[in-house]
Write an enzyme that holds these catalytic residues in place. Structure first.
Site, PDB file in Angstrom:
ATOM      1  N   ASN A  44      18.404  31.988  27.447  1.00  0.00           N
ATOM      2  CA  ASN A  44      19.755  31.919  26.871  1.00  0.00           C
ATOM      3  C   ASN A  44      20.669  33.077  27.310  1.00  0.00           C
ATOM      4  O   ASN A  44      21.888  33.003  27.159  1.00  0.00           O
ATOM      5  CB  ASN A  44      19.721  31.860  25.343  1.00  0.00           C
ATOM      6  N   ASP A  83      19.054  22.538  18.291  1.00  0.00           N
ATOM      7  CA  ASP A  83      19.916  22.220  19.438  1.00  0.00           C
ATOM      8  C   ASP A  83      21.180  21.474  18.996  1.00  0.00           C
ATOM      9  O   ASP A  83      21.161  20.755  17.989  1.00  0.00           O
ATOM     10  CB  ASP A  83      19.099  21.365  20.420  1.00  0.00           C
TER      11      ASP A  83
HETATM   12  C1  FPP Z   1      21.270  25.550  20.826  1.00  0.00           C
HETATM   13  O1  FPP Z   1      22.463  24.815  20.756  1.00  0.00           O
HETATM   14  C2  FPP Z   1      21.364  26.717  19.945  1.00  0.00           C
HETATM   15  C3  FPP Z   1      21.234  28.010  20.352  1.00  0.00           C
HETATM   16  C4  FPP Z   1      20.942  28.392  21.745  1.00  0.00           C
HETATM   17  C5  FPP Z   1      21.410  29.129  19.415  1.00  0.00           C
HETATM   18  C6  FPP Z   1      20.901  28.919  18.021  1.00  0.00           C
HETATM   19  C7  FPP Z   1      21.454  29.964  17.173  1.00  0.00           C
HETATM   20  C8  FPP Z   1      21.837  29.809  15.882  1.00  0.00           C
HETATM   21  C9  FPP Z   1      21.636  28.589  15.087  1.00  0.00           C
HETATM   22  C10 FPP Z   1      22.543  30.907  15.154  1.00  0.00           C
HETATM   23  C11 FPP Z   1      21.827  32.173  14.960  1.00  0.00           C
HETATM   24  C12 FPP Z   1      20.465  32.078  14.384  1.00  0.00           C
HETATM   25  C13 FPP Z   1      20.021  32.763  13.296  1.00  0.00           C
HETATM   26  C14 FPP Z   1      18.573  32.897  13.071  1.00  0.00           C
HETATM   27  C15 FPP Z   1      20.926  33.381  12.318  1.00  0.00           C
HETATM   28  P1  FPP Z   1      23.364  24.711  22.063  1.00  0.00           P
HETATM   29  O2  FPP Z   1      24.362  25.807  22.044  1.00  0.00           O
HETATM   30  O3  FPP Z   1      22.481  24.682  23.271  1.00  0.00           O
HETATM   31  O4  FPP Z   1      24.092  23.341  21.858  1.00  0.00           O
HETATM   32  P2  FPP Z   1      24.517  22.321  23.002  1.00  0.00           P
HETATM   33  O5  FPP Z   1      23.241  21.779  23.574  1.00  0.00           O
HETATM   34  O6  FPP Z   1      25.308  21.310  22.255  1.00  0.00           O
HETATM   35  O7  FPP Z   1      25.329  23.075  24.007  1.00  0.00           O
END
Ligand code: FPP
Length: 238
Positions: A73, A25
């Site tokens: 998501n 996250d």
């Molecule tokens: C949460 O941070 C993260 C995600 C919903 C996506 C995670 C994806 C990756 C790390 C990249 C792709 C993965 C692979 C396996 C190559 P957020 O966007 O919710 O952060 P925030 O809470 O600060 O908005």
């Protein structure tokens, strides 16, 4: 007594911590703080996954599970969804090309039927081609724990079962055949499980750290591992 040994300044893990899972996250907030678009946070988050996976394997951990994309998501803006999907597909493509160097069994946990046939096929091939490796990376993709449980129960009903055991359910989940996670780490300060591995986490330890995922490095990893080994897991006993 602590259950880990140090080598080259790292925390080395034993059988008590063979499976670690990450809720990655904070990518969006990490980017925003730098005046960058949220997508840049996911790019750095995906690079960090490669660094942390290697760091975990170097410390003796056998299985690493990451929450890459949840069933919820899809509600994000299309631009962000397509950026994450682009990162995921290029990661899966590279994982296939570099499987001989990486030596990791890559499994996708989730409902992959929503993806194009070609992507589904490459996920299946990657899983099959790397299945002989001892270490595993599980990528939770279009994953939701409730959806996973519903799918599992429906599968058992379709087989004509009228009663099921805990083992039947475990074996019908995406993680069939794997050990449950010992430690689940969520970065970026939120203290929620967000529909991740609800069945498998029954006896898992949790670590909630303030650092956003792209900035979660080896120092932070050693911090949560050290903390894990200071806990006394009783699994319901004394
Ligand atoms: C949460 O941070 C993260 C995600 C919903 C996506 C995670 C994806 C990756 C790390 C990249 C792709 C993965 C692979 C396996 C190559 P957020 O966007 O919710 O952060 P925030 O809470 O600060 O908005």
């Amino acid at each position: 007594m602590l259950g880990f040994s140090r080598r080259k300044g790292r925390v080395m893990c034993d059988g008590r911590l063979s499976h670690i899972a990450f809720i990655m996250d904070g990518n969006g907030r990490w980017a925003k703080r730098r005046g960058l678009p949220r997508e840049a946070g996911h790019v750095e988050g995906s690079r960090n996954l490669e660094r942390i996976l290697r760091a975990c394997l170097d410390r003796g951990i056998v299985t690493v599970t990451v929450y890459a994309f949840s069933t919820e998501n899809w509600r994000r803006p299309e631009k962000e969804v397509s950026a994450i999907m682009g990162l995921l597909t290029s990661y899966l493509k590279r994982a296939r090309e570099e499987q001989d160097q990486n030596k990791v069994h890559v499994r996708v946990l989730g409902d992959i039927s929503v993806f194009e046939g070609e992507v589904q096929e490459s996920i299946r091939l990657l899983d099959a081609e790397t299945a002989h490796y001892q270490h595993t990376l599980n990528i939770a993709l279009n994953y939701g724990a409730r959806q996973e449980l519903v799918t599992a129960v429906n599968r058992l009903l379709a087989e004509g079962r009228e009663q099921v055991t805990e083992q039947d359910i475990s074996e019908a989940l995406y993680t069939a055949g794997q050990k449950d996670p010992d430690l689940i780490v969520r970065t970026s300060g939120e203290c929620r499980t967000s529909n991740f591995l609800l069945w498998q986490s029954a006896y898992a330890e949790y670590a909630f750290v303030k650092t956003p995922w792209p900035a979660f490095g080896e120092k932070e990893l050693d911090g949560v591992l050290r903390d894990f080994y200071q806990r006394h897991r009783r699994f319901g006993g004394l």
